[in-house]
Scaffold this motif. Structure first.
Motif: not given
Length: 487
Positions: A52, A106-107, A116, A102, A109-110
């Motif tokens: 990203t 994010r990784w 989730q 961050q 959470r995805e």
């Protein structure tokens, strides 16, 4: 947008009018300057590779810009590209470290379904708390509005109006308490969710690499004027002027209220400072008045004349014994002892406070670095240097306090004629002779040797010599010499 620039710092202008989203997303950057750093983050685990682009930005005063707002600048077209001869601020590296964390979050959470579900449940609990607080505050506001309406009745007495005011104030306080409780509860839920989220993270060995792509110093240009919503579109009518300008009016009112609060704060600060100075001045005046009253009480003797040498001896402090007076000399009051204040070390204290603030800021900054990284080692070196400087200042302060004198005694030269306090007959005779000849007190003291002007005048008073001006004595002495010399 800016990937082709690589890592060489450049200067450019960003045309904010080319932003395709809502104009309010970039309006704060109009006419502003700042720095923008883009980097490619790669997270590699045992089973996948996650890539990203992360962005770190700040304005020219090194105030951080949130990443979601900085991303909007990448969607604007640029112009006036040129080299930049300034060094980017170190704040960009710190913001990039935060964005690196961050990326890992994010990784997680995805790719983690349990995480989730946990985030969804947390949002639901927060929404329930906020809805409950909103219902309670709405109910209280309805009661407050009803009380305000009833308070405006003309037949109410002053006592009734005061009761209504008290009820309204109580309801306002209750509404504020509900709001603060809801905020505290939401903060607690968020904190617990963060701890639970870390517990649900996948415990895998990952490698995160961050490679800077570009560094630019930007300047935002453009009118940033929204489309006129009053103009008809596709045959539809316009909107009311109040609804269109309502947001701008609210922003203007909030800005004016903020300025008014700042002015009130400055005025209150100046008022408190003036009150403190007035209180200190009043205390000093009271102490001076008390010392004058004490001195007048000690020196008031109704049965003795004011110029009596005996009265001067009685007014002397009891802590300093007075020697027995001789035939031609009466001992005056001994000099007081002044207790000096401790040695001033305000500069050392101020420098130590500054170093302590720097140490606290450095500790807060060092918590973001990974243990063993180059930044963490630099942080440890800087912290050790600050601790050495603080210890050196503490040692200087201790030595200064130990070396401070305890008291300082005034010199007796202005109060005594000689070290022993006695006036020999020869000196008394010389003083009388020079005084009757019209010599000044300072000249008499010089001829006597080591005697001050005040001591000569005091001795002349005690001897009863005429206290007329020296000019008259000199004129009379000249006249007498002239009459004697004339045939």
């Amino acid at each position: 947008m800016l990937e082709e620039f690589r890592q060489a710092p450049l200067c450019m202008e960003l045309d904010l009018d080319t932003y395709e989203g809502h104009w309010s997303h970039v309006v704060r950057f109009r006419g502003e300057n700042g720095w923008l750093l883009g980097a490619e983050a790669t997270l590699e685990s045992a089973t996948e590779i996650y890539r990203t682009v992360i962005v770190a930005a700040c304005d020219e005063w090194e105030n951080p810009i949130p990443a979601f707002q900085a991303a909007n600048l990448l969607k604007c077209s640029w112009s006036d590209l040129g080299p930049c001869f300034e060094h980017p601020p170190e704040l960009l590296d710190e913001l990039l470290c935060e964005e690196e964390g961050q990326v890992y979050a994010r990784w997680q959470r995805e790719t983690n379904s349990a995480l989730q579900r946990h985030l969804i449940a947390t949002d639901e609990r927060v929404a329930a708390v906020e809805a409950r607080a909103r219902m309670a505050t709405d109910r209280l506001m309805r009661q407050i509005n009803d009380l305000r309406r009833r308070r405006r009745f003309p037949e109410l007495t002053i006592e009734a109006r005061s009761i209504f005011d008290k009820l309204i104030a109580d309801l306002d306080a209750e509404s504020d308490a509900i709001f603060e409780d809801s905020r505290a509860e939401v903060a607690q839920i968020r904190s617990n969710a963060t701890r639970s989220e870390e517990a649900l993270w996948r415990r895998e060995e990952v490698i995160i690499e961050v490679e800077p792509i570009f560094v630019v110093r930007w300047h935002g240009v453009g009118a940033i004027r929204p489309r006129n919503p009053l103009a008809p579109e596709h045959g539809a009518g316009g909107a009311s002027l109040r609804r269109v300008q309502g947001r701008e009016l609210r922003l203007h009112e909030e800005r004016r209220a903020k300025e008014a609060r700042e002015r009130a704060r400055l005025v209150e600060q100046a008022r408190k400072k003036a009150e403190a100075e007035a209180a200190a001045q009043k205390e000093r005046e009271q102490l001076a008045l008390a010392s004058e009253e004490s001195a007048s009480q000690n020196s008031s003797r109704n049965d003795l004349p004011k110029a009596s040498p005996v009265l001067q001896k009685l007014a002397a402090p009891a802590t300093h014994p007075t020697p027995e007076p001789s035939e031609t000399f009466t001992q005056s009051a001994p000099p007081p002892i002044i207790e000096p204040s401790p040695p001033t070390n305000g500069k050392i204290v101020a420098e130590r406070d500054m170093l302590m603030d720097m140490l606290a800021a450095l500790d807060a900054k060092g918590q973001r670095f990974f243990s063993g990284s180059p930044k963490f080692r630099r942080y440890q070196e800087q912290r050790a240097d600050l601790l050495r400087r603080i210890a050196s200042l503490d040692g200087s302060t201790a030595s200064l306090v130990e070396a401070s004198p305890q008291s300082v005694e005034l010199s007796h030269t202005d109060l005594e004629a000689t070290p022993s306090g006695a006036w020999p007959a020869e000196r008394v005779a010389l003083l009388q002779k020079l005084w009757t000849q019209g010599a000044s007190a300072a000249d008499i003291g010089k001829q006597l040797g080591g005697v001050s002007r005040n001591a000569v005048i005091g001795k002349a008073k005690r001897l009863g010599l005429p206290m007329q001006s020296q000019a008259e004595l000199s004129a009379r002495h000249t006249l007498e010499n002239g009459l004697t010399i004339a045939p």
